[in-house]
Design a protein around this motif. Structure first.
Motif, PDB file in Angstrom:
ATOM      1  N   GLY A  61      -3.377   8.196  -4.266  1.00  0.00           N
ATOM      2  CA  GLY A  61      -2.837   8.434  -2.930  1.00  0.00           C
ATOM      3  C   GLY A  61      -1.894   7.359  -2.432  1.00  0.00           C
ATOM      4  O   GLY A  61      -1.376   7.430  -1.324  1.00  0.00           O
ATOM      5  N   LYS A  62      -1.658   6.323  -3.266  1.00  0.00           N
ATOM      6  CA  LYS A  62      -0.606   5.385  -2.896  1.00  0.00           C
ATOM      7  C   LYS A  62       0.712   6.137  -2.975  1.00  0.00           C
ATOM      8  O   LYS A  62       0.892   6.998  -3.821  1.00  0.00           O
ATOM      9  CB  LYS A  62      -0.581   4.195  -3.866  1.00  0.00           C
ATOM     10  CG  LYS A  62       0.628   3.280  -3.639  1.00  0.00           C
ATOM     11  CD  LYS A  62       0.513   1.986  -4.394  1.00  0.00           C
ATOM     12  CE  LYS A  62       1.787   1.173  -4.197  1.00  0.00           C
ATOM     13  NZ  LYS A  62       1.665  -0.177  -4.741  1.00  0.00           N
ATOM     14  N   GLY A  63       1.638   5.824  -2.075  1.00  0.00           N
ATOM     15  CA  GLY A  63       2.826   6.657  -2.073  1.00  0.00           C
ATOM     16  C   GLY A  63       4.119   5.975  -1.713  1.00  0.00           C
ATOM     17  O   GLY A  63       4.148   4.895  -1.122  1.00  0.00           O
TER      18      GLY A  63
ATOM     19  N   LEU B 201       3.280  10.685  -4.608  1.00  0.00           N
ATOM     20  CA  LEU B 201       1.953  10.064  -4.655  1.00  0.00           C
ATOM     21  C   LEU B 201       1.466   9.793  -6.072  1.00  0.00           C
ATOM     22  O   LEU B 201       1.801  10.531  -7.001  1.00  0.00           O
ATOM     23  CB  LEU B 201       0.942  10.987  -3.968  1.00  0.00           C
ATOM     24  CG  LEU B 201       1.282  11.406  -2.541  1.00  0.00           C
ATOM     25  CD1 LEU B 201       0.282  12.437  -2.031  1.00  0.00           C
ATOM     26  CD2 LEU B 201       1.309  10.189  -1.619  1.00  0.00           C
TER      27      LEU B 201
ATOM     28  N   TYR C 159       7.650   7.051   0.251  1.00  0.00           N
ATOM     29  CA  TYR C 159       8.065   8.050   1.224  1.00  0.00           C
ATOM     30  C   TYR C 159       9.559   7.929   1.466  1.00  0.00           C
ATOM     31  O   TYR C 159      10.061   6.830   1.712  1.00  0.00           O
ATOM     32  CB  TYR C 159       7.272   7.865   2.520  1.00  0.00           C
ATOM     33  CG  TYR C 159       5.799   8.057   2.256  1.00  0.00           C
ATOM     34  CD1 TYR C 159       5.212   9.299   2.438  1.00  0.00           C
ATOM     35  CD2 TYR C 159       5.015   7.030   1.730  1.00  0.00           C
ATOM     36  CE1 TYR C 159       3.870   9.510   2.125  1.00  0.00           C
ATOM     37  CE2 TYR C 159       3.683   7.228   1.410  1.00  0.00           C
ATOM     38  CZ  TYR C 159       3.109   8.473   1.621  1.00  0.00           C
ATOM     39  OH  TYR C 159       1.801   8.687   1.302  1.00  0.00           O
TER      40      TYR C 159
ATOM     41  N   MET D  59       3.621   9.200   5.474  1.00  0.00           N
ATOM     42  CA  MET D  59       2.972   7.982   4.966  1.00  0.00           C
ATOM     43  C   MET D  59       1.644   7.736   5.692  1.00  0.00           C
ATOM     44  O   MET D  59       0.612   7.459   5.074  1.00  0.00           O
ATOM     45  CB  MET D  59       3.906   6.786   5.174  1.00  0.00           C
ATOM     46  CG  MET D  59       3.277   5.445   4.889  1.00  0.00           C
ATOM     47  SD  MET D  59       4.343   4.057   5.369  1.00  0.00           S
ATOM     48  CE  MET D  59       5.720   4.295   4.270  1.00  0.00           C
TER      49      MET D  59
ATOM     50  N   ASP E 271       0.827  -1.200   0.000  1.00  0.00           N
ATOM     51  CA  ASP E 271       0.000   0.000   0.000  1.00  0.00           C
ATOM     52  C   ASP E 271       0.863   1.252   0.000  1.00  0.00           C
ATOM     53  O   ASP E 271       0.439   2.325  -0.418  1.00  0.00           O
ATOM     54  CB  ASP E 271      -0.901   0.003   1.241  1.00  0.00           C
ATOM     55  CG  ASP E 271      -1.786  -1.227   1.274  1.00  0.00           C
ATOM     56  OD1 ASP E 271      -2.586  -1.392   0.343  1.00  0.00           O
ATOM     57  OD2 ASP E 271      -1.657  -2.043   2.212  1.00  0.00           O
ATOM     58  N   ALA E 272       2.089   1.094   0.522  1.00  0.00           N
ATOM     59  CA  ALA E 272       3.003   2.237   0.563  1.00  0.00           C
ATOM     60  C   ALA E 272       4.430   1.710   0.579  1.00  0.00           C
ATOM     61  O   ALA E 272       4.674   0.552   0.909  1.00  0.00           O
ATOM     62  CB  ALA E 272       2.744   3.083   1.805  1.00  0.00           C
TER      63      ALA E 272
ATOM     64  N   TYR F 127      -0.803  10.675   4.460  1.00  0.00           N
ATOM     65  CA  TYR F 127      -1.248  10.790   3.064  1.00  0.00           C
ATOM     66  C   TYR F 127      -1.780   9.482   2.476  1.00  0.00           C
ATOM     67  O   TYR F 127      -2.725   9.499   1.712  1.00  0.00           O
ATOM     68  CB  TYR F 127      -0.123  11.339   2.184  1.00  0.00           C
ATOM     69  CG  TYR F 127       0.129  12.813   2.400  1.00  0.00           C
ATOM     70  CD1 TYR F 127      -0.703  13.766   1.824  1.00  0.00           C
ATOM     71  CD2 TYR F 127       1.175  13.247   3.194  1.00  0.00           C
ATOM     72  CE1 TYR F 127      -0.489  15.118   2.024  1.00  0.00           C
ATOM     73  CE2 TYR F 127       1.407  14.605   3.400  1.00  0.00           C
ATOM     74  CZ  TYR F 127       0.572  15.532   2.813  1.00  0.00           C
ATOM     75  OH  TYR F 127       0.776  16.861   3.017  1.00  0.00           O
ATOM     76  N   THR F 128      -1.148   8.356   2.787  1.00  0.00           N
ATOM     77  CA  THR F 128      -1.637   7.112   2.188  1.00  0.00           C
ATOM     78  C   THR F 128      -2.659   6.423   3.082  1.00  0.00           C
ATOM     79  O   THR F 128      -3.653   5.904   2.614  1.00  0.00           O
ATOM     80  CB  THR F 128      -0.465   6.162   1.871  1.00  0.00           C
ATOM     81  OG1 THR F 128       0.323   6.742   0.835  1.00  0.00           O
ATOM     82  CG2 THR F 128      -0.959   4.794   1.388  1.00  0.00           C
TER      83      THR F 128
ATOM     84  N   ALA G  37       6.911  12.932   0.210  1.00  0.00           N
ATOM     85  CA  ALA G  37       5.906  11.968  -0.209  1.00  0.00           C
ATOM     86  C   ALA G  37       5.815  12.029  -1.719  1.00  0.00           C
ATOM     87  O   ALA G  37       5.823  13.113  -2.292  1.00  0.00           O
ATOM     88  CB  ALA G  37       4.549  12.332   0.395  1.00  0.00           C
TER      89      ALA G  37
END
Ligand code: IPM
Ligand code: MG
Length: 354
Positions: free
Chosen positions: A270-272, A266, A274, A302, A64-65, A305-306, A264
């Motif tokens: 919104g996947k990111g 993205l 960092y 993270m 997811d991140a 934002y994610t 970040a």
């Protein structure tokens, strides 16, 4: 929430270990995260002959991140461009569609003396640089070497932005400004570059949707000068990949140390990814003296934002503020009268403050 951890090279593994320590502490406090590490950059090249190994990319895509350290080192400087560690970070940004790079430059009041500028010029500084990350001269084709008509060798790159690329990063810039002090400065080189003329036209068009945001335009050379003359005039800055790379390094020094700045990157949803904005600092790698705060603060970004976990992000940020207020410093921000800590001790201090 699954997090891919790509420590990379140089000081990367040392600083990422501190951020992981902080995330694990939050996990034992109820934050539902799962961490998985993979080789990346020079470490990826050493292991698989590729700075972004297949398996690492697969993990990053499934996660997811992504939390990154830094890549690169003198050992790899002689490699062909496509095998260099930097290619790992550039390709992962492109593969994951991470076009929006947020680089906040915030001066903590305790570090006002560590800034290269006078206290009255920087105190209270809080800028957000929005850098486009998957276009521009970084990725434009064609690029390469050739012989010109006179039979001389030459090297060339292509600066290029498509309309949708400019629109979506402009939207991010206006969106960020709307949530802050409603000022957006778009940085370009419109007096010289065709790409920039087009950039400015599109940004002006997007601006019509955001009447509450005051938009200004500035040439990049002037922006570089204004950043050290009167940085507090800026709220949000939106710019292309190349100019953003340069201006964000410059802005970081206003805050005392490049070791303090998180980022970040993205995608549309919104996947990111960092990472600290600084590099792998091979000159101090393995010495346990690097500043882990930029990476720790990246993990806070993270969560915000994610994962939309503002409270948890805030806990990390508050812990960092507390250790600074308590006088804890790594070598890069050390001043007489404060306590000099090594990398691990700084991570421990943040843990204790959590
Ligand atoms: C950054 C770095 C990278 C960039 C390098 C390592 C390729 O300087 O993230 O700012 O130029 O984007
Ligand atoms: Mg850079």
């Amino acid at each position: 929430m699954k997090i891919a951890v790509l420590a990379g090279d140089g000081i990367g593994p040392e600083i990422v270990a501190q951020a992981v320590k902080v995330l694990r502490a939050l996990a034992s406090d109820g934050l539902k995260i799962e961490l998985e590490e993979a080789p990346f950059g020079g470490a990826g090249f050493d292991r698989y002959g590729d700075p972004l190994p297949e398996s690492t990319l697969k993990l990053a895509k499934a996660a997811d991140a992504v939390l990154c350290g830094a890549v690169g080192g003198p050992k790899y400087d002689g490699l062909p461009r496509l095998q260099r560690p930097e290619q790992g970070i550039l390709r992962i940004r492109k593969e994951l569609g991470l076009f929006a790079n947020l680089r906040p430059a915030v001066l903590y009041p305790e570090l006002v003396g560590a800034s290269s500028l006078k206290p009255e010029v920087v105190s209270g500084l809080d800028i957000m640089i929005v850098r486009e990350l998957t276009g521009d001269i970084y990725f434009g084709e064609p690029r390469g070497r050739r012989d010109n008509a006179r039979g001389e060798r030459e090297g060339y790159d292509t600066m290029l932005y498509s309309e949708p690329e400019i629109r979506r990063i402009a939207e991010i810039g206006f969106g960020a400004a709307r949530k802050r002090n409603k000022k957006l400065c778009s940085v370009d080189k419109e007096n010289v570059l065709e790409t920039s003329r087009f950039w400015r036209e599109i940004v002006n068009d997007v601006a019509r949707k955001y009447p509450e945001v005051a938009l200004s335009h500035m040439y990049v050379d002037n922006a570089a000068m204004q950043l050290v003359r009167d940085p507090k005039q800026f709220d949000v800055v939106v710019t292309g990949n190349m100019f953003g790379d340069i201006l964000s390094d410059e802005a970081s020094m206003l805050t005392g140390s490049i070791g303090m700045l998180p980022s970040a990157s993205l995608d549309e949803r919104g996947k990111g990814l960092y990472e600290p904005i600084h590099g792998s600092a091979p000159d101090i790698a393995g010495q346990n003296i690097a500043n882990p705060l930029a990476t720790i603060l990246s993990s806070a970004m993270m969560l915000r934002y994610t994962f939309n976990k503002d409270e948890w992000a805030y806990r990390i940020e508050a812990a960092v503020k507390k250790v600074l207020a308590d006088g804890c410093r790594t070598a890069d921000i050390y001043e007489t009268g404060t306590r000099r800590l090594d990398t691990v001790a700084m991570g421990d201090a943040v843990l204790a403050a959590l």
